[in-house]
Design an enzyme around this catalytic site. Structure first.
Site, mmCIF file in Angstrom:
data_model
loop_
_atom_site.group_PDB
_atom_site.id
_atom_site.type_symbol
_atom_site.label_atom_id
_atom_site.label_comp_id
_atom_site.label_asym_id
_atom_site.label_seq_id
_atom_site.Cartn_x
_atom_site.Cartn_y
_atom_site.Cartn_z
ATOM 1 C CG ASP A 7 -1.772 1.259 1.317
ATOM 2 O OD1 ASP A 7 -2.328 1.649 0.269
ATOM 3 O OD2 ASP A 7 -1.873 1.872 2.393
ATOM 4 C CB SER A 8 0.187 4.762 -0.746
ATOM 5 O OG SER A 8 -1.003 4.834 0.017
ATOM 6 C CB CYS A 70 -2.728 1.202 -2.653
ATOM 7 S SG CYS A 70 -2.838 2.954 -3.034
ATOM 8 C CD GLU A 149 -2.228 8.697 6.708
ATOM 9 O OE1 GLU A 149 -1.215 9.379 6.916
ATOM 10 O OE2 GLU A 149 -2.285 7.789 5.860
ATOM 11 C CB CYS A 181 -10.024 5.399 -0.244
ATOM 12 S SG CYS A 181 -8.545 6.084 0.528
ATOM 13 C CG HIS A 183 -6.663 6.116 4.821
ATOM 14 N ND1 HIS A 183 -5.893 5.483 3.868
ATOM 15 C CD2 HIS A 183 -5.804 6.759 5.639
ATOM 16 C CE1 HIS A 183 -4.614 5.746 4.105
ATOM 17 N NE2 HIS A 183 -4.530 6.523 5.176
HETATM 18 N N1 DGL Z 1 -3.937 3.934 -0.097
HETATM 19 C C1 DGL Z 1 -4.564 5.006 -0.824
HETATM 20 C C2 DGL Z 1 -5.779 4.477 -1.576
HETATM 21 O O1 DGL Z 1 -6.385 3.507 -1.199
HETATM 22 C C3 DGL Z 1 -4.957 6.154 0.086
HETATM 23 C C4 DGL Z 1 -3.787 6.929 0.646
HETATM 24 C C5 DGL Z 1 -2.970 7.625 -0.402
HETATM 25 O O2 DGL Z 1 -3.449 8.571 -1.055
HETATM 26 O O3 DGL Z 1 -1.839 7.195 -0.603
HETATM 27 O O4 DGL Z 1 -6.139 5.017 -2.592
#
Ligand code: DGL
Length: 265
Positions: A7-8, A70, A149, A181, A183
């Site tokens: 993931d990012s 992600c 976050e 997403c 989050h």
């Molecule tokens: N993990 C990213 C997503 O699901 C969200 C956080 C980011 O923008 O890196 O799109």
């Protein structure tokens, strides 16, 4: 069974937690690109380059299945990674699309995600492919990621921002909403409250975990041991700050991250 997940950043732990629940015996190898997060507002070319490096790193850890947790990386780079690597690769978009189609009765479907995910049209195209007559309302909600976050899951400011973002979806009378997403599942209570109990909220994390089970079973990789697995946890910046409220919420409080120089991969 070694499942690589990238993931990012740390948001993909929602997906890791769901996979852990579905296959408790699997060894999870998680990589979070905390040095380069967020992916959400960046270009397709940049995300594709990052995604390849993230995958290269996890492949060096001898994984059996790769999960792109992600949504932004899946939207921009799933097809590319599938072409380049010879192992099963699961993204979060298709499971989310399938779940939305199953859940929706009137085919008025809302999608919320990062700017990149919404711009890529990956979810919109996925839904239209199966249900060309569906009404789709897509909305990027860029402030949701930093709010989560920060641990502001039930904060008044989060509610205010969510009301602003969700207004267009509410007015369109969506019957189903996809949380596209990593989050957003953490904001599900406030989102549900604003949209009302009748709107079905689909979480791609849970659906993706089910897809992992199905692929692992087909490949004969489901572990038949009772041994407690040792998970591996890598970050490109181990000092990255992320609310412990959220880590606790996910039951992932005691992670001992190892730092990786991702630009080397
Ligand atoms: N993990 C990213 C997503 O699901 C969200 C956080 C980011 O923008 O890196 O799109």
């Amino acid at each position: 069974l070694r499942i690589g997940i990238f993931d990012s950043g740390l948001g993909g732990l929602t997906v890791a937690a769901s996979i852990k629940k579905e296959i408790p015996q699997a060894q999870l190898v998680y990589f979070g690109d905390t040095a380069r997060v967020p992916y959400g507002p960046k270009s397709k070319g940049t995300i594709q380059r990052y995604a390849k490096q993230d995958a290269n790193f996890l492949l060096s850890k001898h994984i059996d299945i790769l999960v792109i947790a992600c949504n932004t990386a899946t939207s921009f780079a799933l097809e590319l990674l599938k072409k380049e690597y010879n192992l099963p690769i699961i993204g979060v978009v298709e499971p989310g699309v399938k779940a939305a189609l199953t859940a929706s009765k009137e085919a008025i479907i809302g999608i919320i995600g990062t700017i990149g995910t919404i711009k890529s049209n990956a979810y919109q195209e996925g839904i239209s492919r199966f249900k060309p007559r569906a009404t789709i309302i897509a909305k990027s909600c860029p402030l949701f990621v930093p709010l989560v976050e920060e641990g502001f899951l039930y904060h008044a400011v989060t509610r205010l921002i969510a009301e602003e973002y969700l207004d267009v979806l509410k007015r369109a009378r969506i019957d189903t909403l996809v949380l596209a997403c990593t989050h957003y599942p953490l904001l599900k209570p406030v989102i549900q409250d604003i949209l009302g109990e009748d709107v079905r909220i689909v979480d791609s994390a849970i659906e993706t975990a089910r897809e992992v089970v199905s692929v692992a079973s087909q490949m004969g990789l489901m572990p038949d041991t009772n041994q407690e697995p040792v998970h591996e946890f890598y970050l490109s910046d181990i000092d990255y700050s992320f609310s412990s409220v959220v880590l606790d919420e996910l039951g992932l409080g005691d992670l001992n991250p190892v730092e990786v120089d991702i630009e080397e991969f």
